[in-house]
Design an enzyme around this catalytic site. Structure first.
Site, PDB file in Angstrom:
ATOM      1  N   LYS A 238       0.851  -1.189   0.000  1.00 42.22           N
ATOM      2  CA  LYS A 238       0.000   0.000   0.000  1.00 42.22           C
ATOM      3  C   LYS A 238       0.887   1.241   0.000  1.00 42.22           C
ATOM      4  O   LYS A 238       1.991   1.214   0.539  1.00 42.22           O
ATOM      5  CB  LYS A 238      -0.868   0.029   1.259  1.00 42.22           C
ATOM      6  CG  LYS A 238      -2.084  -0.878   1.229  1.00 42.22           C
ATOM      7  CD  LYS A 238      -2.899  -0.590   2.473  1.00 42.22           C
ATOM      8  CE  LYS A 238      -3.969  -1.557   2.820  1.00 42.22           C
ATOM      9  NZ  LYS A 238      -4.785  -2.241   1.946  1.00 42.22           N
ATOM     10  N   GLY A 239       0.407   2.316  -0.585  1.00 41.60           N
ATOM     11  CA  GLY A 239       1.157   3.575  -0.550  1.00 41.60           C
ATOM     12  C   GLY A 239       0.197   4.728  -0.677  1.00 41.60           C
ATOM     13  O   GLY A 239      -1.015   4.520  -0.706  1.00 41.60           O
ATOM     14  N   VAL A 244      -0.869  -2.127  -4.283  1.00 40.58           N
ATOM     15  CA  VAL A 244      -0.278  -3.052  -5.259  1.00 40.58           C
ATOM     16  C   VAL A 244      -0.829  -4.446  -4.983  1.00 40.58           C
ATOM     17  O   VAL A 244      -0.859  -4.904  -3.841  1.00 40.58           O
ATOM     18  CB  VAL A 244       1.262  -3.077  -5.170  1.00 40.58           C
ATOM     19  CG1 VAL A 244       1.826  -4.032  -6.220  1.00 40.58           C
ATOM     20  CG2 VAL A 244       1.838  -1.687  -5.384  1.00 40.58           C
ATOM     21  N   LYS A 257      -0.635  -2.353  -9.961  1.00 37.27           N
ATOM     22  CA  LYS A 257      -0.666  -1.175  -9.104  1.00 37.27           C
ATOM     23  C   LYS A 257      -1.990  -0.466  -9.391  1.00 37.27           C
ATOM     24  O   LYS A 257      -2.238  -0.058 -10.524  1.00 37.27           O
ATOM     25  CB  LYS A 257       0.527  -0.292  -9.466  1.00 37.27           C
ATOM     26  CG  LYS A 257       0.831   0.831  -8.499  1.00 37.27           C
ATOM     27  CD  LYS A 257       2.233   1.359  -8.829  1.00 37.27           C
ATOM     28  CE  LYS A 257       2.553   2.646  -8.122  1.00 37.27           C
ATOM     29  NZ  LYS A 257       3.884   3.157  -8.499  1.00 37.27           N
ATOM     30  N   ASP A 358      13.231   9.217  -7.145  1.00 34.28           N
ATOM     31  CA  ASP A 358      12.786   8.604  -5.891  1.00 34.28           C
ATOM     32  C   ASP A 358      13.486   7.262  -5.675  1.00 34.28           C
ATOM     33  O   ASP A 358      12.857   6.272  -5.310  1.00 34.28           O
ATOM     34  CB  ASP A 358      11.258   8.433  -5.896  1.00 34.28           C
ATOM     35  CG  ASP A 358      10.699   8.220  -4.481  1.00 34.28           C
ATOM     36  OD1 ASP A 358      11.424   8.504  -3.501  1.00 34.28           O
ATOM     37  OD2 ASP A 358       9.542   7.776  -4.357  1.00 34.28           O
TER      38      ASP A 358
END
Ligand SMILES: *[C@@H]1O[C@H](CO)[C@@H](O)[C@H](O)[C@H]1NC(C)=O
Ligand SMILES: *[C@@H]1O[C@H](CO)[C@@H](O)[C@H](O)[C@H]1NC(C)=O
Ligand SMILES: *[C@@H]1O[C@H](CO)[C@@H](O)[C@H](O)[C@H]1NC(C)=O
Length: 530
Positions: A238-239, A244, A257, A358
């Site tokens: 999770k984000g 995902v 995703k 990132d």
């Protein structure tokens, strides 16, 4: 002595001999083909001639695609267009062995892409046809057209005449040699065509095959078809963007995703970056498809990629230690991925330089063979080298604060200078090297897994806290003494220090890091195998 072999076998062999002779007569020195990119579009790459040695193929490819702008990016709401490319394909590249399906597009997919391979001079002036998409109005015409009927009739008559003549000739011939002993007939008389392929057996094959055709991934309609056949199995992450999932497509695992609907721009951007021409690389997570499903009130945004069960480098290092070779493999493969991103490849089949923005151990995945691939390209920026500009002007600082380079933390970075973004990536890469090296077990000694700056900042550090540690106090992660006693660890320690200099221009380039790690890998391999 009697000859009781089936009649057909002898005939086959006879025809085979005749055809082989004809082929030998026709064989020339070099094969000439048309070569052009976007041949049917204004602004396409100009036609040239490629000439290759005699075992190669002329190829023409037609793809149904969406309109793109001059930089090769999709135009939102662009029209469907047909794109034609022509190439030489050399057998030396081994490309037909690696992609046996290339010349045989499965029929269900011929509405999106078709390929024609041939072996006579300029034969790729012929362009294969795209079938109409299923459900379109003129779906039913095509097959019953009058001229085609005539052609078929002529061919049938010709075949019959040739067959009768051949049989008559064979009769005379076989009567004459009736008293000779026949050699055994082997299966080679019915040679299989090396170009014949079966259905695509795996997603990877399908994606590689499409890369070699159109350069940037599967046509959109194929992507949609695949996406709609995926069964979601379980959530694996999770984000802030969404979740995902692990999913199944025809028995293969894929990662899906799923973005929140408010994250439409992130979804579009990540799919766009993954479909940058010639981005595919073994150390970049393999993109399969993107799709948006709308049920009237809700939009689901999917991005489908390869799935790796060992998950991220962060999870992997936390779970296990690595040997010296294991450490170098993780580091080298990650560096290869970063170097491929950063590199600009010139030419019609080129790619722009890309900076990740990132990089961190959570965005690097570990494959089953112990090498890495770089994932999460949603924040990446591309270099427009013609205008020497970044393709989107970043409005604010993004990325993960813990991995932010000093110039990002104190806002001294020049956001209009593409090189700055690459240097910030290299800083973050240095921190990842440190995370990997701690888990390298030599003589049973290693450090526990930790995130960089674990002993200097809190678990979700604020920008100000990071700035104080990294820019004001000029702290960097500590290098344990034991690393000085092992050659490979000593080199890695030096590499990471040269990645995290405060002066961004003094940092190593991705290419230099990759080369240093490649020679370490060679030395370690020699040491292990000798
Ligand atoms: C659309 O999907 C969302 C989320 O899955 C669901 O909550 C909603 O009820 C669906 N709406 C319709 C009209 O099916
Ligand atoms: C990845 O995971 C599989 C199964 O969990 C395991 O067998 C394999 O050794 C792992 N690969 C590495 C490099 O650890
Ligand atoms: C490593 O994994 C354990 C167990 O999942 C977790 O509690 C710990 O926080 C992880 N380590 C770090 C540094 O995140």
């Amino acid at each position: 002595m009697t000859t009781n072999k089936p009649f057909a076998m002898d005939k086959l062999r006879f025809l085979y001999v005749i055809f082989t002779c004809l082929l030998v007569v026709e064989e020339g020195e070099g094969l000439k083909c048309h070569e052009c990119e976007y041949c049917n579009r204004p602004g396409g790459v100009e036609a040239t001639v490629c000439e290759q040695s005699d075992q190669d193929y002329c190829v023409s490819v037609i793809v149904r695609d969406k309109e793109r702008n001059a930089k090769g990016q999709f135009i939102p709401d662009g029209k469907d267009i047909e794109v034609i490319n022509r190439r030489c394909k050399t057998a030396e590249e081994g490309f037909l062995e690696r992609r046996p399906l290339f010349c045989e597009v499965p029929e269900p997919m011929q509405d999106k892409q078709n390929v024609f391979c041939c072996q006579t001079d300029f034969c790729n002036s012929h362009v294969p046809k795209l079938l109409n998409p299923p459900g379109s109005e003129d779906d039913l015409q095509g097959s019953s057209q009058f001229p085609e009927g005539i052609v078929v009739a002529v061919i049938v008559v010709a075949v019959v005449v040739v067959a009768v003549a051949t049989i008559a000739f064979y009769y005379v011939w076989s009567r004459r040699k009736r008293n000779f002993v026949d050699e055994p007939v082997t299966d080679t008389t019915v040679d299989t065509n090396p170009l014949m392929g079966s259905q695509p057996s795996s997603l990877r094959e399908l994606c590689d095959w499409s890369q070699s055709g159109s350069g940037s991934g599967l046509p959109l309609l194929v992507q949609r078809t695949i996406a709609r056949q995926i069964r979601l199995i379980e959530v694996i992450g999770k984000g802030r963007y969404g979740e995902v999932w692990r999913g199944h497509w025809r028995g293969e695992n894929v990662a899906v995703k799923i973005f929140h609907s408010r994250e439409e721009r992130s979804w579009f951007r990540e799919a766009e970056i993954y479909q940058t021409v010639m981005l595919r690389h073994e150390n970049i997570l393999g993109f399969i498809a993107s799709d948006n499903k709308d049920n009237g009130t809700w939009t689901q945004l999917w991005l489908i990629t390869d799935f790796y069960e060992n998950s991220s480098l962060f999870d992997y290092l936390n779970r296990t230690t690595v040997t010296l070779v294991g450490m170098i493999k993780l580091a080298h493969s990650s560096a290869c991925g970063m170097a491929h991103l950063h590199m600009e490849i010139l030419g019609a089949q080129g790619k722009p330089a890309i900076a990740h923005r990132d990089l961190k151990s959570k965005n690097i995945l570990v494959k089953n063979d112990g090498t890495c691939c770089i994932a999460d390209l949603g924040l990446a920026v591309r270099h427009d080298s013609r205008l020497d500009r970044v393709d989107i002007l970043p409005t604010d600082r993004v990325g993960t604060k813990r991995y932010m380079a000093p110039e990002l933390l104190d806002e001294t970075m020049n956001m209009e200078h593409f090189e700055s973004f690459k240097r910030a990536d290299v800083y973050a890469f240095g921190l990842v090297l440190w995370e990997i090296a701690r888990r390298c077990s030599v003589g049973g000694i290693f450090e526990e897994y930790q995130l960089p700056y674990f002993d200097m900042v809190q678990s979700d550090p604020a920008l100000e806290e990071m700035r104080r540690v990294v820019c004001v106090d000029k702290q960097r992660p500590a290098v344990p003494n034991r690393w000085q006693n092992v050659e490979a660890l000593r080199v890695i320690a030096r590499l990471m220090k040269e990645c995290w200099y405060a002066n961004a221009a003094a940092r190593l380039t991705a290419l230099r890091i990759r080369k240093t790690l490649a020679s370490m890998l060679e030395q370690e391999d020699v040491r292990v195998t000798v």
